[in-house]
Design a protein around this motif. Structure first.
Motif, short mmCIF file in Angstrom:
data_model
loop_
_atom_site.label_atom_id
_atom_site.label_comp_id
_atom_site.label_asym_id
_atom_site.label_seq_id
_atom_site.Cartn_x
_atom_site.Cartn_y
_atom_site.Cartn_z
N GLU A 185 -13.63 -36.12 10.79
CA GLU A 185 -13.90 -35.17 11.11
C GLU A 185 -13.54 -34.79 13.63
OE1 GLU A 185 -17.85 -35.42 10.28
OE2 GLU A 185 -17.79 -34.90 8.24
N LEU A 186 -12.42 -35.24 13.50
CA LEU A 186 -11.98 -35.05 14.96
C LEU A 186 -10.52 -34.43 15.09
CD1 LEU A 186 -11.77 -39.26 15.75
CD2 LEU A 186 -13.84 -37.74 16.45
N GLY A 187 -11.02 -33.70 16.74
CA GLY A 187 -9.92 -32.57 17.14
C GLY A 187 -10.38 -31.22 16.00
N GLN A 188 -9.58 -30.53 16.65
CA GLN A 188 -9.20 -29.55 15.87
C GLN A 188 -7.36 -29.00 15.37
OE1 GLN A 188 -9.81 -26.37 19.91
NE2 GLN A 188 -10.86 -25.02 18.48
N ILE A 189 -7.30 -28.12 14.67
CA ILE A 189 -5.98 -28.43 13.83
C ILE A 189 -6.00 -26.45 14.64
CG2 ILE A 189 -4.78 -27.50 12.82
CD1 ILE A 189 -5.34 -30.18 12.22
N GLU A 190 -4.48 -26.20 14.96
CA GLU A 190 -4.15 -25.02 14.71
C GLU A 190 -3.17 -24.95 14.88
OE1 GLU A 190 -3.72 -23.97 19.31
OE2 GLU A 190 -6.04 -24.24 20.32
N GLU A 191 -2.24 -23.61 15.38
CA GLU A 191 -1.09 -22.83 14.09
C GLU A 191 -0.05 -23.20 15.32
OE1 GLU A 191 0.13 -20.98 11.40
OE2 GLU A 191 -2.09 -21.39 10.05
N ALA A 192 0.79 -24.40 15.10
CA ALA A 192 1.68 -23.97 15.90
C ALA A 192 2.29 -22.63 16.42
CB ALA A 192 3.04 -25.23 16.11
N SER A 193 3.22 -22.42 17.61
CA SER A 193 3.85 -21.02 17.71
C SER A 193 5.03 -21.84 18.35
CB SER A 193 3.21 -20.62 18.83
OG SER A 193 2.71 -21.22 19.96
N GLY A 194 6.10 -21.45 18.67
CA GLY A 194 7.49 -21.59 19.37
C GLY A 194 8.34 -21.73 17.79
N GLY A 195 8.28 -20.79 16.67
CA GLY A 195 9.28 -21.75 15.57
C GLY A 195 9.53 -23.29 15.65
N GLU A 196 7.89 -23.85 15.54
CA GLU A 196 8.44 -25.29 15.42
C GLU A 196 8.43 -25.21 13.95
OE1 GLU A 196 4.95 -25.79 17.35
OE2 GLU A 196 6.35 -26.66 19.02
N SER A 197 8.64 -26.50 13.46
CA SER A 197 8.41 -26.42 12.04
C SER A 197 7.00 -27.20 11.44
CB SER A 197 9.52 -27.61 11.39
OG SER A 197 11.00 -27.39 11.71
N GLY A 198 6.46 -26.87 10.29
CA GLY A 198 5.51 -28.07 9.93
C GLY A 198 4.49 -26.49 10.39
N GLY A 199 4.26 -26.48 11.75
CA GLY A 199 3.31 -24.90 11.67
C GLY A 199 2.05 -25.34 12.64
N ILE A 200 1.28 -27.20 12.66
CA ILE A 200 0.55 -27.47 12.96
C ILE A 200 0.02 -28.22 13.86
CG2 ILE A 200 -1.64 -29.18 11.89
CD1 ILE A 200 -0.78 -28.20 9.07
N ARG A 201 -0.37 -28.05 14.74
CA ARG A 201 -0.95 -28.83 15.78
C ARG A 201 -2.20 -29.01 16.46
NH1 ARG A 201 0.20 -24.93 20.05
NH2 ARG A 201 2.56 -26.05 19.98
N LEU A 202 -2.76 -30.49 16.40
CA LEU A 202 -4.16 -31.11 16.54
C LEU A 202 -4.40 -31.73 18.20
CD1 LEU A 202 -6.16 -32.78 15.31
CD2 LEU A 202 -5.00 -34.90 15.53
N ILE A 203 -5.67 -31.20 18.51
CA ILE A 203 -5.52 -31.18 20.05
C ILE A 203 -7.19 -31.88 20.07
CG2 ILE A 203 -6.58 -29.83 21.72
CD1 ILE A 203 -5.45 -27.61 20.84
N LEU A 204 -6.94 -33.21 20.42
CA LEU A 204 -7.63 -33.75 20.75
C LEU A 204 -8.20 -34.39 22.28
CD1 LEU A 204 -6.40 -36.65 18.69
CD2 LEU A 204 -8.17 -35.68 17.96
N THR A 205 -9.62 -34.31 22.38
CA THR A 205 -9.95 -34.63 23.87
C THR A 205 -9.58 -35.92 24.34
OG1 THR A 205 -12.58 -35.20 23.63
CG2 THR A 205 -11.88 -32.77 23.53
N THR A 206 -10.25 -36.80 25.48
CA THR A 206 -9.78 -38.08 25.65
C THR A 206 -10.82 -39.04 25.16
OG1 THR A 206 -9.29 -37.78 27.50
CG2 THR A 206 -9.99 -39.83 27.63
N LYS A 207 -11.83 -38.20 25.39
CA LYS A 207 -13.42 -38.81 24.04
C LYS A 207 -12.82 -39.49 22.62
CE LYS A 207 -17.84 -38.90 22.70
NZ LYS A 207 -19.24 -37.83 22.87
N GLU A 208 -12.36 -38.20 21.70
CA GLU A 208 -11.44 -38.43 20.30
C GLU A 208 -11.12 -38.94 20.49
OE1 GLU A 208 -13.16 -33.19 18.90
OE2 GLU A 208 -11.30 -33.75 20.16
#
Length: 104
Positions: A35-58
């Motif tokens: 239950e950490l971070g946030q998932i976004e769809e990757a853009s720019g034609g990257e394979s897989g299409g998933i991006r994980l964003i985490l803060t320093t605390k996370e």
């Protein structure tokens, strides 16, 4: 590209942070299992299409969870979490973005 997790290098080009090992795991599992971070769809034609964003605390929590629950999850998943932490330690920031690339 090698299937794995990438972060943007200082020049903006993708840098391999973790090479996927045998097993069924990925970046989305960080959100689902810890239950950490946030998932976004990757853009720019990257394979897989998933991006994980985490803060320093996370990121700090991710390392603690990986250590505490290392026997409860796949070794590859735990190693991925530790690789993300190693990258964050080497490249401090307020926000970390990791992109999953699964197509060779």
């Amino acid at each position: 590209m090698i299937p794995g997790v990438y972060a943007a290098g200082s020049d903006g080009k993708p840098v391999l942070v973790h090479t996927y090992q045998d097993g069924d795991y990925g970046l989305a599992d960080v959100v689902e299992l810890f239950e950490l971070g946030q998932i976004e769809e990757a853009s720019g034609g990257e394979s897989g299409g998933i991006r994980l964003i985490l803060t320093t605390k996370e990121m700090r929590q991710l390392k603690a969870f990986a250590d505490a629950y290392s026997f409860d999850h796949e070794p590859g998943f735990i190693e991925m979490c530790l690789d993300l932490d190693r990258h964050a330690t080497a490249c401090p920031a307020e926000r970390f973005e990791f992109t999953e690339m699964v197509d060779a």
